[in-house]
Design a protein around this motif. Structure first.
Motif, PDB file in Angstrom:
ATOM      1  N   LYS A 230     -54.661  20.172 -13.311  1.00  7.11           N
ATOM      2  CA  LYS A 230     -53.896  19.262 -12.448  1.00  7.11           C
ATOM      3  C   LYS A 230     -53.342  18.074 -13.217  1.00  7.11           C
ATOM      4  CE  LYS A 230     -54.911  20.668  -8.003  1.00  7.11           C
ATOM      5  NZ  LYS A 230     -55.796  20.701  -6.875  1.00  7.11           N
ATOM      6  N   MET A 267     -50.624  15.367 -10.299  1.00  5.33           N
ATOM      7  CA  MET A 267     -51.332  16.114  -9.263  1.00  5.33           C
ATOM      8  C   MET A 267     -52.772  15.657  -9.062  1.00  5.33           C
ATOM      9  SD  MET A 267     -49.876  17.984  -7.279  1.00  5.33           S
ATOM     10  CE  MET A 267     -48.214  18.531  -7.014  1.00  5.33           C
ATOM     11  N   ASP A 268     -53.441  15.284 -10.131  1.00  4.78           N
ATOM     12  CA  ASP A 268     -54.826  14.844  -9.934  1.00  4.78           C
ATOM     13  C   ASP A 268     -54.874  13.496  -9.223  1.00  4.78           C
ATOM     14  OD1 ASP A 268     -53.698  13.873 -12.363  1.00  4.78           O
ATOM     15  OD2 ASP A 268     -55.660  13.095 -12.907  1.00  4.78           O
ATOM     16  N   ASP A 271     -54.495  14.287  -5.575  1.00  7.70           N
ATOM     17  CA  ASP A 271     -55.730  14.854  -5.045  1.00  7.70           C
ATOM     18  C   ASP A 271     -56.679  13.771  -4.542  1.00  7.70           C
ATOM     19  OD1 ASP A 271     -55.184  17.438  -5.223  1.00  7.70           O
ATOM     20  OD2 ASP A 271     -56.679  17.947  -6.752  1.00  7.70           O
ATOM     21  N   GLU A 272     -56.571  12.595  -5.148  1.00  3.34           N
ATOM     22  CA  GLU A 272     -57.440  11.489  -4.741  1.00  3.34           C
ATOM     23  C   GLU A 272     -56.997  10.880  -3.419  1.00  3.34           C
ATOM     24  OE1 GLU A 272     -60.305  10.339  -6.261  1.00  3.34           O
ATOM     25  OE2 GLU A 272     -59.977  12.293  -7.219  1.00  3.34           O
ATOM     26  N   ASP A 275     -54.662  13.806   2.538  1.00  4.76           N
ATOM     27  CA  ASP A 275     -53.631  14.811   2.734  1.00  4.76           C
ATOM     28  C   ASP A 275     -52.770  14.407   3.940  1.00  4.76           C
ATOM     29  OD1 ASP A 275     -52.136  17.054   2.679  1.00  4.76           O
ATOM     30  OD2 ASP A 275     -53.653  18.337   3.607  1.00  4.76           O
TER      31      ASP A 275
ATOM     32  N   LYS D 220     -61.912   8.698   1.070  1.00  4.64           N
ATOM     33  CA  LYS D 220     -62.484  10.035   1.301  1.00  4.64           C
ATOM     34  C   LYS D 220     -63.596   9.993   2.342  1.00  4.64           C
ATOM     35  CE  LYS D 220     -60.326  12.809  -1.476  1.00  4.64           C
ATOM     36  NZ  LYS D 220     -60.057  13.163  -2.838  1.00  4.64           N
TER      37      LYS D 220
END
Lengths: 277, 144, 332, 342
Positions: A230, A267-268, A271-272, A275, D220
Motif C-alpha cells: 500500500k 493508500m496506507d 487506510d488510516e 471509510d 478507529k
C-alpha cells in the motif's frame, strides 16, 4: 487591509482555447487577461474555477507545471458549473484561485522510481499533469507505464496527445483499453483492473491510481495480488469543496481535509482514515 | 401615472390564452397604460406560484397583479379556480404580515377585453403609486 | 401529570413485543434530566423497562418518523399517538406517506403537555421537575425549596386550545380521560388581524428577525414530507440556511406555511421546537382560519381521504379582491 | 482591579458607546437573551447565556465576500470589504471566550481568513464570570473555569458592583474610557465570588462529565461504534445545534444574483444538512447517521487531532436546551465515552 494574502478572492482568467476531447469532456486553456500564466502549481494540485452567479468548483490542473505558457483543465460535464463551462466560448472570462492541495511527491518518493500510472475515464485528467511532468524530466525517474481505459474509443481523454506524444516517448509504455469491442479499435478490450492483472507489472514500481471508485477498488485488489504494498500506491481524491483551504469543513475524511491534506493520498494513509468517501 | 414624479414598477403575470391576448388587444387599439407595467406571460394564471409573487417584490416590483381568464373560461378548464384560492390566501397572509394589501391584485381579463386591461393597469398603477415604493418586501441587495 | 402511567404504556408495548405482534415500538426515551425526552425506537421489553418514558414532557409528535421507519424497517411498528398526533398520522395516511399495514397505532389519552421553555424562563439551573396534580415542583441549584408552577402556566402552546376531542385512525386506544379544550385557537390570529398594518408589520418584523434559519420548523413538521424541499434546491434561488435579510426571512416563513396550508393539522410542533421561540403556529393558523372562513370549516387529518382545500375549488369561491372587505365584515 | 458601582453602569456603558459600538446581552421579547447594540435605556440581561453565541461578531451568519460585474464574456471583481472599526462585546461568558480560541485555530492558521482576522483584531471582548451556571453547563469538562473568564477585560458582577481587570492593551484602553466611574479596589469580593462559583460548579448535574476517553487518534475506536445508530435515530437533520454552537465553523460560499450583478457571500452551513457534502458525482454521507457522526467526531476526535488535543466543544450547553429532540453532545459522550470504564 487589501495587502493581506487573500485566498477567497479569485483572479480573473480567460478561456483562450477549448478542445473537445470526448462527447462529455472538454479541455479548457486558461490564461490571465494579458496572456500570462495565472499562477504556478505542482503536479496534482487543484484550482477553484467559478462563473459568478453559477457557482464555484474545484478542478485538478491537467497541464504540467513544466508548461510555462498556460494552464489546462479537462472537465467532464456533470453539474451546474461544468455544464455552463461546456457551453462557454473562447474569450469567456472565469474566476480562478489556487493552487490548492498537496501535490504528488515528485521530488521525494517518486524520484528514481519506475512509475505506473493507472487511470479510468476522466481519471486521466489529474494524472496528465504528473505524467507530463515526469516525462519532462526523464533522468529523474525510471520507466513510465501508463494503463488507461475508458468506456469506448471516443471516451478516451487526450487521445491525440497519447497517440502523438506518449506512445512515441521511448521512456513510456502506454497500455490502452476500452470496455467493449468497437469497430476500428485494434487495442486491448476489457476493464482496467483485469488489464492491470494481465500485464503483471513488476512490484518495484510506484503506482498512481485515479478513476471511478469501483475501478480503484478492483485495481487495488489486483495490485495487491501482484504483490504491491500500500505504501507504493498513490491516488487522488475528490469531495465537495467550498473554500479550498481546509476551513469550510465539508471535504474531510476523518481528520484530514481533501483540499488541504490531499487530494493526493498514499493508500496506507487512506487506510488510516474512516471509510467515508 | 406618476405621483410626485414617482413611477411604480408593476409586474403583471398574464395567462397566455386570455389576459396576454387582452394586453395585445390593448396595444393594437392604441390604448394607453403605463410603460412600467412589465408583463410576464404564463401558460395559465395557476402557473403563478406564491414564490413568483414574492420574488417579483424582491426584485424591485412595487405591485404585482395576476391576470387570467374569467372563472369558468379557463383554457385548462379549472386552473384559474385554483389561482383564486391560492392568491386569496396569499394576499391575506401578506396583509397579515403588515404588507400593504393594495400592492397585490387578481383581475380576470378576457382576450376581448383590451379596454379592461388598459383600465385595470392604469387603475392599479395609480393605486400603487399612491402607496409609494415597496419597502416592506424589498431586498436591499437588489436595490443598487 | 398524565392520568395514564408510563408503566401502563410500556407494559402494553412489552406484551405486544413479546407476543410477536409488533417488532418495534416508537415511543419516548428518557434523557439526562426530567424534561429532555427524545423520540426513540425500542426493540425489546428490557429497553422499554429501562428507558421508556411517558410524562408531561413527551411532547414530540411521533407520526413523521413513521415515514422513515415504514420504509426502512421490516416488521410492524407500534407507535404511541396522543389525540392531537393522530391528526398528523391520519393526514399522512391521506397523503399515502405511510404504509398503514406496517403500523400498529395505539392512542394515548393525554392530560396536556408542559412547555420546558416556559418552565425554564423563571428557573435557572433546573435539577429536577416533579409532577403533581396541579402543576410542577421545580427544583433548582439556587433555591432550597422547589418553585411551583401551575399546569396552566406551563402548558404547551398547542394544548391551550387542545383539539384532542377524539383519537382517530387507531388500532387500539388506551382508556382514560382526555384533556378538555379551553381557549379559541384563533384568538391570537384575530388579535393580529385587528391591529393596524403597521403594528402587524412590526410584530412580525420583530419575531422573524430572530430566525436563524436552522430549518427545525420545516424538519419537524409532519406535513413537510417532500422528498426534496424547494429550499434545498440550489437552483430555486431561495436561501436554505443564510439569514441574509428580512426579505429572505419573510419569504421562507410565508412559503413554509403556504406549502402546508390546507394540510397542516395545527399540531404545533413548529413553534415548540423553534430555538428562538418564534410563534410560527400563528402563520399556520392564519391560513387555517382563512380557509375555514372562506371555504368552510376544514380540519386536516380529520377524515382520511378528504380533499385538501388548496387542491379543490368551488365555482362560487370568494374573489381575492373581496377577501378583506368580507373579513372586515366578519370581524366587525 | 477596578470597581464600578452598578449605579454608574449605564453611565459607563454610555461612555463606551460614545467611543465604540457596544454590544450587550439584552432580553428580547421572547424572554431570551441576545446580543444587541447598546442604546440609552438598554438593560444588561441577567440570563446566564444568549441563544446565539457571540461567534456571530467574528464569523457572521451571512457576510458578503465580494461582488462581480459580468458583461458579455468579461468579469470584474469588486472588493466589497469595508474597513472594520473597533467594537466592544460586553458580557461574554468564559465558555464563549474559549470558543474564540477554537475558531482562531481554524480561521487564523495559514492561509488566514482575512474577513475573520480583521474582525478579531478590532473586537474588544469583555468577559464576565458566571454566578449562576445552569444545569446544562459542562464547561469544566473542557477545563474552562467560569470564575476565571479570559478576554480583553474580565469582570465580576456582585450585588452592587462590577469588578473589572484588564488582561490586554486593548482592555486597558477600554478601562481608561470609563476610568472616571471606577475606583481601585482589592479583590476580596472577587475571591469570595470565585469561591462560591466553584462550589456551585461541583454541584452541577454534569460536573463529572469528562471527554477523557476522546481525543485525537481515536477515529478507529469510535467511528464504527454501534451506539451511533440509536443516538442519531431521532435526529431531524436541522441546523439548530450547529447554529447555536459557539464553535461550529463550517460555511458555504454562494452567489446571489442581484439583477444588476452578483454578490458572492458566505453563510453558516451545517454538516447535519443533507446537501452539505452532496456533489454531482455522488454523496459520501448518505444517511443522517453519517452526518450526525461527523458533527460529534469532529468535535471530539478530528478537531483535537489537528489542534493539539483541544476539543471543539466548550460546554456552553446551548445544544442541550435548544435541540428539538434533545439529542446532544452530552448524551453522545456518555453513550460512547463511558464504555471503557465498564
Amino acid at each position: 487591509m487589501n495587502n493581506r494574502a487573500e485566498t477567497l478572492i479569485p483572479k480573473i482568467g480567460v478561456i483562450t482555447d477549448i478542445r473537445i476531447d470526448t462527447p462529455d469532456v472538454k479541455t479548457f486553456r486558461v490564461l490571465t487577461p494579458d496572456g500570462k500564466k495565472v499562477f504556478d502549481h505542482k503536479p496534482g494540485q487543484c484550482a477553484m474555477l467559478s462563473i459568478p452567479g453559477v457557482g464555484e468548483a474545484m478542478f485538478s490542473i491537467t497541464s504540467s507545471p513544466t508548461n510555462l505558457e498556460y494552464m489546462e483543465f479537462s472537465i467532464k460535464k456533470c453539474g451546474c458549473v461544468t455544464e455552463w463551462l461546456h457551453q462557454a466560448e473562447v474569450g469567456q472570462a472565469v474566476t480562478i484561485r489556487g493552487p490548492y492541495g498537496r501535490p504528488f511527491p515528485v521530488d521525494d518518493e517518486f524520484a528514481g522510481k519506475d512509475l505506473l500510472f493507472i487511470a479510468g475515464g476522466i481519471g486521466l485528467a489529474p494524472l496528465r499533469s504528473v505524467i507530463n511532468y515526469c516525462r519532462y524530466y526523464p533522468k529523474r525517474y525510471g520507466k513510465i507505464d501508463i494503463v488507461y481505459g475508458s468506456r469506448s474509443m471516443s471516451d478516451l481523454v487526450d487521445y491525440k496527445e497519447i497517440v502523438d506524444e506518449w506512445v512515441n516517448d521511448e521512456n513510456v509504455n502506454v497500455h490502452l483499453t476500452i470496455d467493449r469491442e468497437q469497430e476500428g479499435w485494434t487495442g486491448h478490450v476489457g476493464f482496467v483492473p483485469n488489464y492491470v492483472k494481465e500485464l503483471a507489472f513488476d512490484t518495484n514500481k510506484t503506482a498512481v491510481l485515479c478513476g471511478p471508485p469501483i475501478m480503484i477498488k478492483f485495481t487495488l485488489e489486483g495490485l495487491s495480488a501482484l504483490g504491491f504494498d500500500k505504501t507504493q500506491i498513490y491516488t487522488t481524491m475528490e469531495l465537495r469543496m467550498k473554500c479550498g483551504i481546509g476551513k469550510c469543513g465539508r471535504c474531510n475524511i476523518g481528520s484530514k481535509y481533501v483540499c488541504k491534506d490531499g487530494p493526493v493520498f498514499r493508500m496506507d494513509e487512506l487506510d488510516e482514515l474512516p471509510d467515508e468517501y | 401615472m406618476p405621483v410626485n414624479g414617482y413611477k411604480p414598477l408593476i409586474v403583471a403575470f398574464c395567462c397566455n390564452w386570455c389576459s396576454y391576448a387582452g394586453a395585445d388587444l390593448a396595444g393594437n387599439n392604441r390604448l394607453n397604460y403605463p410603460a412600467d407595467v412589465k408583463i410576464i406571460r404564463v401558460p395559465c394564471s395557476c402557473r403563478v406560484n406564491p414564490m413568483f409573487v414574492l420574488r417579483a417584490f424582491q426584485r424591485g416590483a412595487d405591485g404585482v397583479i395576476i391576470c387570467g381568464c374569467h372563472p369558468g373560461d379557463c383554457h385548462y378548464t379549472s386552473g384559474n379556480y385554483f389561482t383564486r384560492r391560492r392568491m386569496a390566501l396569499l394576499f391575506s397572509m401578506l396583509d397579515y404580515l403588515g404588507i400593504e394589501r393594495e400592492r397585490t391584485r387578481v383581475e380576470w381579463v378576457s382576450a376581448a377585453e383590451g379596454a379592461k386591461f388598459a383600465a385595470t393597469m392604469n387603475d392599479f398603477a395609480e393605486t400603487v403609486a399612491s402607496l409609494g415604493e415597496n419597502k416592506r418586501l424589498e431586498d436591499l441587495r437588489c436595490k443598487k | 401529570m398524565q392520568k395514564v402511567t408510563a408503566k401502563t404504556l410500556s407494559g402494553k408495548a412489552a406484551s405486544l413485543l413479546n407476543a410477536g405482534e409488533v417488532k418495534y415500538v416508537l415511543g419516548w426515551k428518557k434523557g439526562e434530566f426530567d424534561y429532555d425526552i427524545t423520540p426513540a425506537l425500542f426493540e425489546s421489553a428490557e429497553e422499554l423497562e429501562k428507558d421508556f418514558v411517558w410524562n408531561d414532557f413527551s411532547c414530540a409528535n411521533l407520526s413523521k418518523y413513521l415515514i422513515k421507519y415504514t420504509r426502512s424497517l421490516s416488521g410492524k411498528i407500534l407507535v404511541f399517538l396522543k389525540p392531537c398526533d393522530t391528526f398528523s398520522f391520519n393526514q399522512l395516511l391521506t397523503e399515502h406517506r405511510i404504509d398503514r399495514q406496517k403500523v400498529y397505532a395505539v392512542g394515548v389519552p393525554c392530560s396536556g403537555m408542559a412547555d420546558e421553555k416556559k418552565i425554564r424562563e423563571n428557573a435557572d439551573g433546573i435539577t429536577a421537575i416533579s409532577e403533581t396534580e396541579e402543576g410542577y415542583l421545580v427544583h433548582t441549584l439556587y433555591s432550597d425549596a422547589p418553585a411551583f408552577i401551575s399546569k396552566e402556566e406551563a402548558l404547551l402552546e398547542k394544548c391551550l386550545s387542545c383539539k384532542g376531542w377524539a383519537h382517530i385512525a387507531l388500532d387500539e386506544q388506551i382508556e382514560g380521560e382526555v384533556f378538555a379544550p379551553s381557549a379559541d385557537r384563533f384568538d391570537q390570529v384575530k388579535a393580529l388581524e385587528n391591529m393596524t398594518p403597521d403594528e402587524r408589520y412590526h410584530f412580525w418584523q420583530n419575531e422573524l428577525s430572530r430566525c436563524i434559519r436552522c430549518n427545525a420548523c420545516r424538519d419537524v413538521c409532519p406535513a413537510c414530507t417532500c422528498e426534496k424541499c424547494v429550499f434545498d434546491n440550489p437552483n430555486s434561488g431561495v436561501e436554505n440556511k443564510a439569514a441574509a435579510n428580512s426579505f429572505e426571512e419573510k419569504m421562507f416563513h410565508i412559503i413554509r406555511a403556504f406549502h402546508v396550508a390546507g394540510r397542516c393539522t395545527d399540531c404545533g410542533e413548529c413553534s415548540r421546537v423553534c430555538p428562538q421561540k418564534i410563534p410560527l403556529h400563528l402563520l399556520n393558523r392564519k391560513f387555517i382560519n382563512d380557509i375555514d372562513s372562506f371555504y368552510g370549516e376544514y380540519q386536516a387529518g380529520l377524515d382520511e381521504g378528504s380533499r385538501a382545500p388548496l387542491v379543490d375549488y368551488d365555482t362560487g369561491d370568494l374573489e381575492p379582491s373581496q377577501v378583506f372587505d368580507w373579513r372586515d365584515g366578519q370581524n366587525a | 482591579m477596578r470597581k464600578l458601582s452598578l449605579e454608574n453602569l449605564n453611565l459607563a456603558f454610555a461612555s463606551i458607546a460614545a467611543k465604540y459600538p457596544l454590544y450587550l446581552p439584552q432580553d428580547n421579547s421572547a424572554g431570551d437573551a441576545e446580543y444587541k447594540k447598546w442604546e440609552q435605556g438598554a438593560k444588561w440581561s441577567d440570563k446566564t447565556n444568549t441563544v446565539k453565541s457571540p461567534k456571530d461578531f467574528f464569523f457572521p451568519q451571512t457576510e458578503d465576500l465580494m461582488a462581480f460585474q459580468v458583461s458579455g464574456k468579461s468579469i470584474d471583481i469588486i472588493d466589497t470589504r469595508k474597513e472594520s472599526e473597533d467594537f466592544v462585546v460586553f458580557g461574554v461568558r468564559a465558555c464563549d471566550v474559549k470558543s474564540f480560541e477554537v475558531l482562531d485555530n481554524v480561521f487564523l492558521t495559514e492561509p488566514a481568513d482575512s474577513y475573520y482576522a480583521s474582525r478579531r483584531e478590532h473586537g474588544i471582548i469583555v468577559s464576565v464570570a458566571c454566578t449562576r451556571p445552569l444545569e446544562t453547563c459542562f464547561c469544566k469538562a473542557f477545563s474552562i473555569d467560569p470564575s476565571e473568564p479570559a478576554g480583553d477585560v474580565s469582570c465580576y458582577k456582585t450585588d452592587d458592583s462590577l469588578y473589572l481587570s484588564a488582561n490586554t492593551e486593548k482592555g486597558e484602553a477600554l478601562l481608561a474610557v470609563i476610568s472616571e466611574y471606577t475606583e481601585e479596589a482589592d479583590d476580596a469580593a472577587v475571591s469570595k465570588q470565585k469561591e462560591s462559583i466553584n462550589k456551585i460548579m461541583d454541584r452541577l448535574p454534569l460536573a463529572s462529565l469528562t471527554p477523557a476517553s476522546f481525543g485525537g487518534g481515536k477515529t478507529k475506536e469510535f467511528f464504527d461504534a454501534p451506539e451511533w445508530k440509536s443516538l442519531s435515530e431521532a435526529c431531524l437533520g436541522c441546523g439548530t445545534c450547529t447554529f447555536v454552537c459557539p464553535t461550529c465553523q463550517c460555511y458555504d460560499i454562494k452567489d446571489f444574483k442581484t439583477g444588476s450583478g452578483v454578490i458572492r457571500y458566505r453563510c453558516w452551513d451545517s454538516c447535519m444538512y443533507s446537501e452539505f457534502t452532496k456533489m454531482s458525482a455522488g454523496q459520501p454521507r448518505t444517511s443522517q447517521l453519517e452526518r450526525f457522526r461527523q458533527r460529534f467526531m469532529h468535535k471530539l476526535v478530528y478537531y483535537p487531532e489537528n489542534n493539539n488535543g483541544l476539543f471543539s466543544c466548550v460546554g456552553c450547553g446551548r445544544c442541550l436546551s435548544r435541540c428539538p429532540i434533545h439529542m446532544n453532545i452530552v448524551k453522545v459522550m456518555k453513550a460512547l465515552g463511558g464504555k471503557k470504564d465498564e
